[in-house]
Design an enzyme around this catalytic site. Structure first.
Site, PDB file in Angstrom:
ATOM      1  CB  THR A   1      -0.928  -0.025   1.240  1.00  0.00           C
ATOM      2  OG1 THR A   1      -1.872  -1.082   1.041  1.00  0.00           O
ATOM      3  CG2 THR A   1      -1.665   1.283   1.431  1.00  0.00           C
TER       4      THR A   1
ATOM      5  CD  GLN B 139      -3.521  -7.906  -1.611  1.00  0.00           C
ATOM      6  OE1 GLN B 139      -3.459  -6.740  -1.280  1.00  0.00           O
ATOM      7  NE2 GLN B 139      -3.022  -8.884  -0.862  1.00  0.00           N
TER       8      GLN B 139
ATOM      9  CG  HIS C  26      -5.813  -8.441   0.946  1.00  0.00           C
ATOM     10  ND1 HIS C  26      -5.398  -9.197   2.012  1.00  0.00           N
ATOM     11  CD2 HIS C  26      -5.314  -7.199   1.164  1.00  0.00           C
ATOM     12  CE1 HIS C  26      -4.678  -8.434   2.829  1.00  0.00           C
ATOM     13  NE2 HIS C  26      -4.618  -7.220   2.340  1.00  0.00           N
TER      14      HIS C  26
ATOM     15  CG  ASN D 189      -2.090  -8.548   6.163  1.00  0.00           C
ATOM     16  OD1 ASN D 189      -1.675  -9.561   6.723  1.00  0.00           O
ATOM     17  ND2 ASN D 189      -1.438  -7.979   5.168  1.00  0.00           N
TER      18      ASN D 189
ATOM     19  CE1 TYR E   6      -7.113  -3.391   6.074  1.00  0.00           C
ATOM     20  CE2 TYR E   6      -5.466  -5.038   5.514  1.00  0.00           C
ATOM     21  CZ  TYR E   6      -5.799  -3.778   5.962  1.00  0.00           C
ATOM     22  OH  TYR E   6      -4.796  -2.896   6.328  1.00  0.00           O
TER      23      TYR E   6
ATOM     24  CG  ASN F 184      -5.862  -3.883  10.372  1.00  0.00           C
ATOM     25  OD1 ASN F 184      -5.695  -2.716  10.746  1.00  0.00           O
ATOM     26  ND2 ASN F 184      -5.643  -4.273   9.124  1.00  0.00           N
TER      27      ASN F 184
ATOM     28  N   GLY G 106       8.688  -7.530   0.195  1.00  0.00           N
ATOM     29  CA  GLY G 106       7.982  -6.260   0.257  1.00  0.00           C
ATOM     30  C   GLY G 106       8.923  -5.083   0.345  1.00  0.00           C
TER      31      GLY G 106
END
Ligand code: 8OZ
Length: 359
Positions: A26, A99, A175, A178, A180, A235, A316
């Site tokens: 992101t 993604q 996705h 993480n 979401y 999260n 990453g």
């Protein structure tokens, strides 16, 4: 000769020239209307020597947004913007998948149409702060999705997949990691539903499997990957039995014969200590190609490929700072260090101005 990071491989129908994958990152630098802009094209094409690029997480609908300046994949203008990215990457001999992302409760009314309340499996507010155009603000309590609304979530994934194919992507990555929306359904720290989408592991996996089936019907299984993060606490996530849950998820995904399974093997963003988890055991359940992610370097990447733990490795932060990471690994060159102050939002600085070797 033993396989290593520089051996070609096929993930489903996607032929990779090496096994170094650029992880989804992101960066909060899309243009108006979530349309990729010129600097986004430059950023991705600079990294086209990766065996595969996974795009930054990309919202599938207006309700899927949860941070500023994200690109989308649901309007014609976004498709046209992404087409410039995929054309440029392909012209350099690279491969790129997108993604597909719905943030669920990790959002804020200020980022949603008409100040809408974020949606989630259940009405529980995450700890922590939302990253908005006004800065960091408290999360709000999300609205639990009604049973009758779930088909429209699946439909949004289908629409986004069609948009992705029209934009020239080589495939899509769902996705489900993480913290979401899809991960919020999977893990019982967030999923408190009492209908057939909550409770048992089978029920909590249902939405992901329905999304997968629908996306595979549009794209073909050989163009679809999935990302999971079994123990990532980021999260405000947790599960009472992640090993049983994710062993089940991986086993239930096997019949789809996906291009790959992408696994975040721990906790990201300093979000806390991850629960213990047996990733080699999870890997044994997986009949597709296995993409490993999280803090791998060259030596660990090569070792994971040589041992058969992983087929490909997603890097990453090293790809943020080193557009030519493949070249650098291949000749054991020093790496540029990443500047975390320019990760999220801003200009070309810290985005497209990391030097190539010899520059
Ligand atoms: C960092 C900042 C914002 C979003 C993820 C899409 O963790 C993200 C993300 C990462 O998957």
């Amino acid at each position: 000769m033993a396989l290593d990071l520089f051996s070609p491989v096929k993930l489903g129908s996607i032929a990779l020239k090496n096994r170094m994958v650029m992880a989804p990152l992101t960066r909060n630098r899309a243009g108006e209307g979530g349309v990729p802009q010129a600097m986004n094209v430059t950023y991705y094409v600079q990294r086209a020597s990766a065996g595969l690029i996974i795009s930054e997480a990309t919202p599938i609908s207006v309700m899927a947004h949860g941070y500023p300046a994200l690109p989308g994949i649901y309007t014609d203008a976004q498709v046209a913007g992404w087409k410039k990215v995929t054309d440029a990457v392909h012209a350099e001999g690279g491969k790129i998948v997108i993604q597909l992302w719905h943030v669920g409760r990790i959002s804020h009314p200020s980022l949603l149409p008409n100040g809408a309340q974020p949606v989630a499996p259940s009405a529980n507010k995450p700890k922590g702060k939302a990253f908005t155009y006004q800065g960091l603000v408290d999360y709000v309590e999300p609205r639990a999705l009604a049973l009758s609304e779930l088909p429209s979530i699946v439909a949004d994934y289908v629409h986004a997949t069609k948009c992705a194919l029209a934009a020239g992507f080589d495939g899509v990555e769902i996705h489900a990691a993480n913290g979401y929306l899809l991960d919020q359904f999977l893990r019982d720290g967030t999923n408190k539903r009492e209908d057939e989408y909550g409770g048992s592991i089978e029920n909590r996996s249902r939405l992901l499997l329905e999304v997968t089936k629908a996306v595979v019907e549009v794209a073909g299984s050989d163009k679809v990957g999935i990302r999971i993060s079994p123990v990532n606490p980021f999260n405000d996530m947790k599960d009472s039995n992640p090993q049983a849950l994710f062993n089940h998820v991986v086993t239930a995904l096997n019949p789809f014969k996906l291009a790959y399974l992408h696994v975040v093997e721990g906790g990201i963003h300093g979000g806390g200590i991850a629960d213990p988890f047996d990733f080699p055991a999870l890997r044994k359940h997986c009949q597709s190609a296995y993409m490993a992610n999280l803090s791998y370097d060259k030596a660990r990447g090569n070792a994971a490929i040589a041992s058969g733990h992983a087929d490909v490795i997603a890097y990453g932060v090293p790809f943020i700072a080193n557009p030519d990471l493949v070249k650098r690994f291949s000749i054991n060159a020093a790496l540029n260090q990443a500047d975390s102050s320019t990760f999220y939002g801003g200009t070309e600085h810290g985005y497209t101005d990391y030097p190539f070797l010899g520059a």
